[in-house]
Design a protein around this motif. Structure first.
Motif, mmCIF file in Angstrom:
data_model
loop_
_atom_site.group_PDB
_atom_site.id
_atom_site.type_symbol
_atom_site.label_atom_id
_atom_site.label_comp_id
_atom_site.label_asym_id
_atom_site.label_seq_id
_atom_site.Cartn_x
_atom_site.Cartn_y
_atom_site.Cartn_z
ATOM 1 N N MET A 114 8.293 1.645 -2.289
ATOM 2 C CA MET A 114 8.443 2.991 -1.758
ATOM 3 C C MET A 114 9.381 3.654 -2.397
ATOM 4 S SD MET A 114 5.913 3.544 0.612
ATOM 5 C CE MET A 114 6.610 4.578 1.729
ATOM 6 N N LEU A 115 10.597 3.167 -2.545
ATOM 7 C CA LEU A 115 11.616 3.862 -3.413
ATOM 8 C C LEU A 115 11.382 4.280 -4.877
ATOM 9 C CD1 LEU A 115 14.790 2.103 -2.112
ATOM 10 C CD2 LEU A 115 14.039 4.343 -1.532
ATOM 11 N N ASP A 116 10.399 3.341 -5.726
ATOM 12 C CA ASP A 116 10.018 3.570 -6.879
ATOM 13 C C ASP A 116 9.068 4.746 -6.865
ATOM 14 O OD1 ASP A 116 11.076 1.294 -7.847
ATOM 15 O OD2 ASP A 116 9.283 0.038 -7.886
ATOM 16 N N ILE A 117 8.241 5.042 -5.838
ATOM 17 C CA ILE A 117 7.599 6.146 -5.765
ATOM 18 C C ILE A 117 8.437 7.459 -5.594
ATOM 19 C CG2 ILE A 117 5.813 7.557 -4.545
ATOM 20 C CD1 ILE A 117 4.532 5.122 -3.763
ATOM 21 N N LEU A 118 9.671 7.529 -4.828
ATOM 22 C CA LEU A 118 10.424 8.474 -4.768
ATOM 23 C C LEU A 118 11.115 8.632 -5.961
ATOM 24 C CD1 LEU A 118 12.240 10.250 -2.910
ATOM 25 C CD2 LEU A 118 13.518 8.452 -2.222
ATOM 26 N N GLU A 119 11.612 7.725 -6.757
ATOM 27 C CA GLU A 119 12.417 7.949 -7.747
ATOM 28 C C GLU A 119 11.596 8.590 -9.040
ATOM 29 O OE1 GLU A 119 14.003 4.347 -9.674
ATOM 30 O OE2 GLU A 119 15.387 4.220 -8.006
ATOM 31 N N ASN A 120 10.250 8.468 -8.917
ATOM 32 C CA ASN A 120 9.401 9.105 -9.955
ATOM 33 C C ASN A 120 9.280 10.583 -9.652
ATOM 34 O OD1 ASN A 120 7.358 9.088 -12.226
ATOM 35 N ND2 ASN A 120 5.747 9.294 -10.405
ATOM 36 N N LYS A 121 9.040 10.811 -8.236
ATOM 37 C CA LYS A 121 9.217 12.346 -7.755
ATOM 38 C C LYS A 121 10.507 13.170 -8.143
ATOM 39 C CE LYS A 121 6.010 11.340 -3.648
ATOM 40 N NZ LYS A 121 5.985 11.514 -2.486
ATOM 41 N N TRP B 168 21.852 11.889 -7.675
ATOM 42 C CA TRP B 168 20.869 10.979 -6.321
ATOM 43 C C TRP B 168 20.815 9.621 -6.800
ATOM 44 C CZ3 TRP B 168 16.509 8.687 -8.034
ATOM 45 C CH2 TRP B 168 16.053 9.071 -9.163
ATOM 46 N N LYS B 169 20.556 8.676 -5.859
ATOM 47 C CA LYS B 169 20.311 7.275 -6.158
ATOM 48 C C LYS B 169 19.459 6.809 -5.056
ATOM 49 C CE LYS B 169 24.443 5.385 -4.222
ATOM 50 N NZ LYS B 169 25.823 4.612 -4.590
ATOM 51 N N THR B 170 18.758 5.726 -5.416
ATOM 52 C CA THR B 170 17.899 5.097 -4.320
ATOM 53 C C THR B 170 18.724 3.456 -4.278
ATOM 54 O OG1 THR B 170 16.190 4.051 -5.852
ATOM 55 C CG2 THR B 170 15.973 6.161 -4.855
ATOM 56 N N VAL B 171 18.532 3.129 -2.990
ATOM 57 C CA VAL B 171 19.236 1.921 -2.707
ATOM 58 C C VAL B 171 18.037 1.118 -1.848
ATOM 59 C CG1 VAL B 171 21.324 0.469 -1.871
ATOM 60 C CG2 VAL B 171 21.639 2.701 -3.210
ATOM 61 N N VAL B 172 18.276 -0.282 -2.086
ATOM 62 C CA VAL B 172 17.083 -1.172 -1.119
ATOM 63 C C VAL B 172 18.445 -1.637 -0.088
ATOM 64 C CG1 VAL B 172 16.213 -3.240 -0.844
ATOM 65 C CG2 VAL B 172 15.566 -1.842 -3.017
ATOM 66 N N SER B 173 18.156 -1.454 1.019
ATOM 67 C CA SER B 173 19.209 -1.549 2.138
ATOM 68 C C SER B 173 18.649 -1.604 3.355
ATOM 69 C CB SER B 173 20.247 -0.597 1.878
ATOM 70 O OG SER B 173 21.130 -0.721 2.890
ATOM 71 N N ASP B 174 19.392 -2.598 4.263
ATOM 72 C CA ASP B 174 18.903 -2.550 6.022
ATOM 73 C C ASP B 174 19.745 -1.587 6.195
ATOM 74 O OD1 ASP B 174 19.528 -3.742 8.675
ATOM 75 O OD2 ASP B 174 18.280 -5.263 7.702
ATOM 76 N N HIS B 175 19.096 -0.901 7.385
ATOM 77 C CA HIS B 175 19.926 0.079 8.094
ATOM 78 C C HIS B 175 21.114 -0.427 8.803
ATOM 79 C CE1 HIS B 175 16.444 2.369 7.159
ATOM 80 N NE2 HIS B 175 15.723 2.345 8.350
ATOM 81 N N ARG B 176 21.233 -1.693 9.204
ATOM 82 C CA ARG B 176 22.263 -2.270 9.924
ATOM 83 C C ARG B 176 23.583 -2.713 9.014
ATOM 84 N NH1 ARG B 176 18.091 -6.661 12.409
ATOM 85 N NH2 ARG B 176 17.728 -6.486 10.146
ATOM 86 N N HIS C 96 0.843 -1.064 -0.002
ATOM 87 C CA HIS C 96 -0.023 -0.026 0.048
ATOM 88 C C HIS C 96 0.981 1.285 0.107
ATOM 89 C CE1 HIS C 96 -3.545 -2.640 0.844
ATOM 90 N NE2 HIS C 96 -2.908 -3.003 1.881
ATOM 91 N N SER C 97 1.969 1.189 -0.651
ATOM 92 C CA SER C 97 2.964 2.326 -0.738
ATOM 93 C C SER C 97 2.203 3.706 -1.207
ATOM 94 C CB SER C 97 4.147 2.118 -1.538
ATOM 95 O OG SER C 97 3.704 1.463 -2.789
ATOM 96 N N ASN C 98 1.327 3.524 -2.126
ATOM 97 C CA ASN C 98 0.696 4.825 -2.685
ATOM 98 C C ASN C 98 -0.150 5.386 -1.616
ATOM 99 O OD1 ASN C 98 1.594 5.403 -5.502
ATOM 100 N ND2 ASN C 98 1.037 3.316 -5.811
ATOM 101 N N ARG C 99 -0.980 4.359 -1.010
ATOM 102 C CA ARG C 99 -1.639 5.127 -0.126
ATOM 103 C C ARG C 99 -0.953 5.571 1.139
ATOM 104 N NH1 ARG C 99 -6.299 0.900 1.840
ATOM 105 N NH2 ARG C 99 -7.120 2.750 2.784
ATOM 106 N N TYR C 100 0.224 5.050 1.581
ATOM 107 C CA TYR C 100 0.665 5.567 2.607
ATOM 108 C C TYR C 100 1.540 7.040 2.314
ATOM 109 C CZ TYR C 100 4.693 6.257 6.191
ATOM 110 O OH TYR C 100 5.483 6.534 7.128
ATOM 111 N N ASP C 101 2.013 7.051 0.875
ATOM 112 C CA ASP C 101 2.306 8.288 0.439
ATOM 113 C C ASP C 101 1.364 9.358 0.406
ATOM 114 O OD1 ASP C 101 4.184 10.249 -0.878
ATOM 115 O OD2 ASP C 101 3.212 9.718 -2.492
ATOM 116 N N ALA C 102 0.127 9.032 -0.010
ATOM 117 C CA ALA C 102 -0.889 9.934 0.097
ATOM 118 C C ALA C 102 -1.413 10.498 1.310
ATOM 119 C CB ALA C 102 -2.427 9.232 -0.543
#
Length: 229
Positions: free
Chosen positions: A70-77, A87-95, A11-17
């Motif tokens: 979620m990152l796909d939405i950010l990339e589009n923005k 800029w770049k987006t990366v799927v990553s664990d904080h640890r 529900h990434s789009n709903r969360y963003d909205a």
């Protein structure tokens, strides 16, 4: 908190909205650390609640998150903003961040670290230690960390969830962060819109409070923790 993880995928789009109805945090971030021309890491960037605010002024921006949707939405923005920005987006664990040592000036993280620092999890202290070590590793000398977390949705004054209070205490007592709180209310315009946009994420308890109080604007408090290295 981990029960909400599928929301960020399904529900990434709903969360963003929903979060788009909150005030932007430009002034708050810029007051703590002027970010113009800095190399910045947005840890748990999601759909860009913080990234899209700071992107026009920073030198470079790395956006990490565990959720690719979620990152796909950010990339589009960011693409639509047409910013001449590295800029770049990366799927990553904080640890375990795939980022070289001492390469960013500022780490910002909004409503994200809490998912690994939930005191109901037996290893939350170790998770927090690993995340702090990673943030400090990637920061340049004199770098800054700014963390935003919930202090209660549906409350006009701070009402932090019990399972996050140990984490919040550690930020100040163990890691030496400064702290303040602000209001980050959701402005939906009507009671029906408030229910529509929040029920999927916050559940029936908040819906009941919205109906009881006839909230078209849903109050929320957020904590801010920051540290200059």
């Amino acid at each position: 908190m981990t029960t909400q993880d599928p929301i960020y995928t399904n529900h990434s789009n709903r969360y963003d909205a929903m979060v788009s109805r909150q005030p932007d945090l430009y002034d708050i971030i810029n007051k703590i650390r002027v970010f113009k021309n800095l190399d910045v890491l947005d840890l748990g960037a999601g759909a860009g609640r913080l990234s899209t605010v700071i992107a026009p002024e920073v030198k470079s921006l790395i956006c990490t998150d565990i959720s690719r949707p979620m990152l796909d939405i950010l990339e589009n923005k960011l693409q639509k903003m047409s910013i001449p920005l590295n800029w770049k987006t990366v799927v990553s664990d904080h640890r375990q961040l795939p980022i070289p040592d001492q390469t960013v000036d500022l780490v910002v993280s909004g409503w994200s670290i809490c998912y690994l620092a939930d005191a109901s999890e037996n290893n939350w202290e170790q998770n927090l230690e690993r995340m702090m070590s990673e943030m400090q590793r990637v920061l340049k000398p004199n770098g800054t960390i700014i963390i935003f977390e919930t202090m209660g949705t549906g409350y006009e004054t701070p009402h932090p969830p019990e399972f996050l209070q140990p984490y919040y205490a550690w930020l100040q007592d163990q890691y030496g962060f400064d702290h303040q709180w602000i209001r980050t209310d959701y402005d939906f315009g009507s009671v029906d819109e408030s229910i529509h946009h929040t029920e999927f994420f916050f559940g029936q308890e908040l819906v009941d409070r919205i109906i009881q109080n006839q909230w078209s604007t849903v109050p929320e408090c957020a904590g801010i923790w920051w540290k200059h290295l």
